[in-house]
Design an enzyme around this catalytic site. Structure first.
Site, PDB file in Angstrom:
ATOM      1  N   GLY A 709       0.782  -1.230   0.000  1.00 23.60           N
ATOM      2  CA  GLY A 709       0.000   0.000   0.000  1.00 23.60           C
ATOM      3  C   GLY A 709       0.809   1.274   0.000  1.00 23.60           C
ATOM      4  O   GLY A 709       0.243   2.365  -0.038  1.00 23.60           O
ATOM      5  N   GLY A 752       3.706  -3.501  -3.749  1.00 20.68           N
ATOM      6  CA  GLY A 752       3.605  -3.716  -5.191  1.00 20.68           C
ATOM      7  C   GLY A 752       4.022  -2.439  -5.881  1.00 20.68           C
ATOM      8  O   GLY A 752       5.135  -2.293  -6.373  1.00 20.68           O
ATOM      9  N   ARG A 753       3.105  -1.456  -5.838  1.00 17.63           N
ATOM     10  CA  ARG A 753       3.326  -0.179  -6.501  1.00 17.63           C
ATOM     11  C   ARG A 753       4.683   0.451  -6.163  1.00 17.63           C
ATOM     12  O   ARG A 753       5.386   0.933  -7.048  1.00 17.63           O
ATOM     13  CB  ARG A 753       2.208   0.779  -6.062  1.00 17.63           C
ATOM     14  CG  ARG A 753       2.228   2.124  -6.723  1.00 17.63           C
ATOM     15  CD  ARG A 753       1.278   3.093  -6.001  1.00 17.63           C
ATOM     16  NE  ARG A 753       0.006   2.494  -5.675  1.00 17.63           N
ATOM     17  CZ  ARG A 753      -1.073   2.481  -6.461  1.00 17.63           C
ATOM     18  NH1 ARG A 753      -1.013   3.067  -7.635  1.00 17.63           N
ATOM     19  NH2 ARG A 753      -2.187   1.903  -6.072  1.00 17.63           N
ATOM     20  N   CYS A 819     -13.567   3.142 -27.839  1.00 15.69           N
ATOM     21  CA  CYS A 819     -14.869   3.755 -28.072  1.00 15.69           C
ATOM     22  C   CYS A 819     -15.620   4.011 -26.768  1.00 15.69           C
ATOM     23  O   CYS A 819     -16.679   3.430 -26.519  1.00 15.69           O
ATOM     24  CB  CYS A 819     -15.677   2.873 -29.003  1.00 15.69           C
ATOM     25  SG  CYS A 819     -14.838   2.714 -30.571  1.00 15.69           S
ATOM     26  N   GLU A 820     -15.020   4.814 -25.910  1.00 14.92           N
ATOM     27  CA  GLU A 820     -15.689   5.255 -24.685  1.00 14.92           C
ATOM     28  C   GLU A 820     -15.170   6.643 -24.353  1.00 14.92           C
ATOM     29  O   GLU A 820     -13.981   6.917 -24.573  1.00 14.92           O
ATOM     30  CB  GLU A 820     -15.330   4.346 -23.494  1.00 14.92           C
ATOM     31  CG  GLU A 820     -16.031   3.025 -23.504  1.00 14.92           C
ATOM     32  CD  GLU A 820     -16.158   2.431 -22.099  1.00 14.92           C
ATOM     33  OE1 GLU A 820     -16.223   3.204 -21.126  1.00 14.92           O
ATOM     34  OE2 GLU A 820     -16.208   1.203 -22.018  1.00 14.92           O
TER      35      GLU A 820
END
Ligand code: LLP
Length: 875
Positions: A709, A752-753, A819-820
């Site tokens: 975290g 992780g990050r 396409c969003e």
């Protein structure tokens, strides 16, 4: 108020500047004045280009400018001026962005125009450019990384006498007045003032220089004028050692030293300080710290060597000698005369000859019939000897060395001479002299034997139990101590690699820089500073095999959340007992299969506990708790607290324990992971505190796992995660828990990050630029299918224009090809004008980038490339 001076290697590249930032940030409360030298190598290059004379010839060897300019320095080469300009421009761009580069304009202009040759004044102005450029970059870097910094032109206070522009003497009186008028107030007002060493200004407003070694001298002069509390000289060595480390690897760092001792050592060979540097600080009784900017946090205590006016408090019988220095390449001149030697005025005549040839004498010893003197500058030796021969018989012994044994305590101690001669043994001593200050004894021996004598002396005087207040680590230990890792983005290195990769393989693609992952591992380990701390990489952030191999080589375990992640970890050679399986809502078959591979399972609900215990007995597990608190950069990534699906709440732990105990399943680890990407250490420490509180109920507990975290700054200037307080807080908690339990525990952290985010970049090409309804849309050949974080969490990712970093800025919307309308990388972002065909780098995308990519719209996944030290592996 303190003065911190950073030498050339302490500002030479982005890594060095990052460390400088850490050092300065730690000292904000002490109101630092930052004095900088030119970037390493720049002054030499300025000198040689001034001397060479041939303007703007392409003749530069790339190494001379820096490795960063190598590619442009290869044939057809740039001029030395261009290379110097490029090096500064690139560095500014790298640390503070293209927007800041204009701050270099006046001096880059001057570089491009070339020097005004033929006058010492022209030379002084030319050489001053190095410091002026460096100080502008340091100011911008500090600002970009969140400190309030202002650039100050030292020439408005550093008044010199105008006698010799390239080696001028300061006018201390005027300097004092100007400092009081123009500088003191800005420092006192807080904020960080950054200025130049080495340069000054005469009364006519002309730029002057203080001579080589002048930056230390500048800092010392400014420190004295400001009555600073301390002067810090940040360099590339670890302070002053008990002997030259190249001769004695066991040489120890001296934590403290007196000014007198330091002056003797500086004179006799310790390369760290220029003797004259210390005078202003010494006169003003200002302590001087000399330390290595790569290791500003040598534990325990302060780094480097602190030079103090008075060190009687540190006197210790066990260590009256503080250091052994050696000066090689000395010549002994012995003058014999039976008739006249002791005659009145004879010595004066001898010294007059040396003085006439401006040759300083280091040591003198006299006997009834002879005088011996040493010189280390042989240039006028022949002429001196010729003149002396007119009055006496002269013998010249070249290739000698002076060994100098220094220590304030020698004044009072007895038996030193006996020990000294014991160590010298049978080596022939040509001269011996006790300095008038009584704090040094110098010996002259043949150069070839000097190193051995130094080693023996060191052994004699630095054996056994030395006082820790004075002696720090050995050089060998310092060498292996982790340096403060500094790995800010290196877009220029990356820009070149990215352009090559794009040409060869097309876009889009991810690049991962392994050296930056390693640097983060190192940082975290340094902060945790606990022999039983273990890292388990949360591979959900990025499951590229190269990262698993790196973790294996670094001794980092794996936090896995699916049987596929477990499989990859094992395939890549991570030992099963270093893999922790923290799954969520998996079938009991999956739990059992993973457990039976020797992997530890971390049960995160009463249901997991029941289902697992029904099938296995007499084994060991971890329990994932929910400590009732959560934290994350977005609500989607908060995994602790009352609204979270993760973990077992404190009130259910008792039941879990009973179910497991009934099947003789021991709980060996307690775990909590409260969320991802918070930059604040406080909630993590609170969760850890709650974990510790729960721990005493588990008699078999061996490990406490505080989860991952740890956030990283995504925006320029955002503060870093508070690693130090996190590490210190965890250590403290663990120690008191261990004291309460009467046994030791392992501390697991599963980032992780933190390990991979900053090491990864998504590189995409601008396919389409569209200006409509007040928007400039910059459309890429990538999209939310490759990096979903902006769309999913509104996450911010820094973007660089690799193709045109110096283009004028404009505000653009960077969008993808999906396409969003959520398919946006950045809105209203100021970027150097992106045009069709340009390559853009989307930064800090190493975590949860490719790992969350999809085939949406049936676009293929992006390619991934791995870099080690800037070179592509297996492309
Ligand atoms: N341990 C456990 C049990 C986790 O669930 C996670 C992340 C970690 C460790 C590692 O957390 P880190 O150190 O990377 O923050 N996709 C989101 C992040 C999701 C994190 C999921 N769990 C994002 O892109 O921000």
């Amino acid at each position: 108020m303190i003065v911190c001076k950073f030498g050339g290697t302490s500002v030479e590249d982005a890594g060095a500047l990052r460390r400088l930032h850490t050092i300065v940030a730690d000292r904000v409360a002490e109101k630092p004045l930052v004095v900088v030298s030119a970037l390493a190598g720049v002054s030499d290059l300025l000198v040689s280009t001034f001397e060479d004379g041939a303007d703007n010839e392409p003749r530069l060897d790339g190494r001379a400018a820096s490795t960063q300019t190598q590619s442009i320095a290869s044939s057809p080469g740039p001029t030395a001026y261009e290379a110097l300009a490029t090096r500064h421009f690139d560095l500014m761009c790298e640390v503070a962005g293209a927007e800041a580069c204009h701050r270099l304009d006046p001096w880059l202009e001057a570089l491009r125009a070339g020097p005004r040759r033929g006058s010492a004044q022209g030379q002084a102005e030319w050489l001053a450019l190095g410091e002026l450029l460096a100080s502008a970059i340091v100011t911008a870097a500090l600002e970009a990384w969140g400190l309030r910094a202002t650039w100050f032109d030292v020439r408005s206070v550093m008044r010199t006498r105008g006698e010799n522009p390239i080696q001028d003497r300061p006018d201390r009186e005027v300097l004092q007045r100007l400092v009081d008028r123009h500088l003191r107030h800005s420092i006192e007002a807080g904020g960080i003032v950054v200025t130049q060493g080495f340069i000054g200004c005469d009364a006519g407003g002309r730029t002057t220089l203080l001579g080589r070694g002048g930056s230390d001298f500048s800092a010392s002069l400014l420190g004295a004028a400001l009555q600073a509390e301390r002067l810090e000289i940040w360099t590339d060595v670890d302070g002053i050692m008990t002997a030259p480390p190249r001769l004695v690897p066991g040489a120890r760092r001296l934590r403290v030293l007196s000014f007198d001792e330091a002056a003797e050592l500086a004179y006799f060979g310790a390369k760290v300080l220029h003797p004259a540097t210390l005078h202003p600080a010494q006169e003003a009784a200002i302590p001087v710290l000399v330390a290595n900017s790569r290791r500003p946090k040598t534990a325990p205590g302060t780094p480097g060597t602190l030079i103090l006016p008075d060190t009687t408090a540190y006197h210790d019988e066990r260590a009256v000698v503080r250091s052994v220095a050696v000066k090689h390449g000395v010549t002994v001149v012995t003058v014999h005369s039976t008739r006249m030697l002791m005659a009145h005025g004879f010595l004066e005549r001898i010294f007059a000859v040396f003085a006439k040839h401006s040759t300083p004498v280091d040591l003198v010893s006299t006997a009834e019939v002879s005088v011996s003197l040493t010189v280390d500058d042989p240039r006028s030796l022949q002429a001196i000897v010729d003149e002396l021969r007119a009055i006496a018989r002269v013998e010249v012994a070249p290739e000698m060395a002076i060994i100098c044994v220094v220590g304030d305590g020698m004044r009072r101690a007895r038996g030193i001479a006996a020990r000294l001669f014991r160590a010298v043994g049978s080596t022939e001593v040509r001269m011996i002299s006790q300095g008038a200050s009584e704090i040094n004894v110098s010996l002259v021996v043949a150069d070839a034997e000097a190193d051995d004598v130094v080693r023996r002396l060191h052994e004699e005087f630095f054996q056994g139990n030395l006082p820790r207040a004075v002696f720090g680590e050995s050089f060998a230990d310092l060498e292996t101590a982790p340096s403060l890792p500094a790995s800010p983005p290196s877009p220029h290195r990356l820009a070149r690699v990215a352009a090559d990769l794009a040409a060869k393989h097309g876009t889009p693609f991810y690049v991962y820089e392994l050296d930056r992952v390693e640097a983060q591992i190192q940082r975290l380990r340094t902060a945790l500073d606990h022999s039983r701390a273990r890292l388990a990489y949360a591979c959900k952030a990025n499951f590229h095999p190269a990262l698993f191999f790196l973790m294996r080589d670094q001794g980092v375990g794996i936090d896995a959340v699916s049987p596929m992640e477990v499989e990859r970890a094992l395939q890549c050679g991570i030992p099963a007992d270093q893999v922790l399986f923290t799954a969520n809502n998996v079938s009991v078959e999956t739990l059992l299969a993973v457990h039976d591979q020797g992997v530890r399972v971390n049960l995160g609900s009463l249901s997991d506990v029941r289902r697992f215990a029904a099938h296995r007995a007499g084994t060991e597990v971890f329990l994932r708790t929910n400590p009732g608190i959560g934290a994350g950069h977005h609500a989607h990534v908060v995994t602790g607290g009352m609204d979270s699906k993760f973990g077992i709440l404190a009130e259910d732990l008792q039941e879990a324990r009973e179910i497991l105990a009934a099947r003789d399943i021991r709980v060996v680890g307690l775990h909590a992971h409260i969320g991802s990407g918070s930059l604040d250490a406080a909630p993590h420490l609170e969760a850890a505190r709650r974990l510790v509180a729960a721990a005493t109920a588990f008699p078999h507990l061996r490990s406490l796992n505080v989860g991952g975290g740890l956030g990283v700054p995504y925006r320029r200037g955002e503060p870093e995660f508070a690693l130090e307080s996190y590490g210190a807080g965890l250590r403290e908690m663990l120690q008191s828990l261990e004291a309460a339990l009467g046994r030791t525990l392992e501390l697991w952290v599963e980032p992780g990050r933190f390990l991979v985010a900053q090491a990864g970049t998504l590189v995409a090409r601008v396919t389409c630029r569209k200006e409509t309804a007040g928007h400039i849309y910059v459309g890429l050949d990538s999209g939310m299918n490759h990096l979903v974080r902006p769309a999913l969490y509104g996450a911010y990712h820094a973007i660089r224009n690799l193709s045109a970093p110096g283009a004028p800025l404009e505000s653009v919307d960077v969008v993808g090809n999906i396409c969003e309308s959520a398919d946006v990388f950045a809105m209203s972002r100021p970027l150097p004008s992106p045009q069709e065909g340009h390559l853009l780098a989307i930064e800090n995308a190493g975590a949860y980038g490719f790992a969350m990519a999809s085939h949406y719209n049936l676009w293929p996944l992006p390619r991934e490339f791995v870099l080690r030290d800037g070179a592509v592996l297996d492309a």
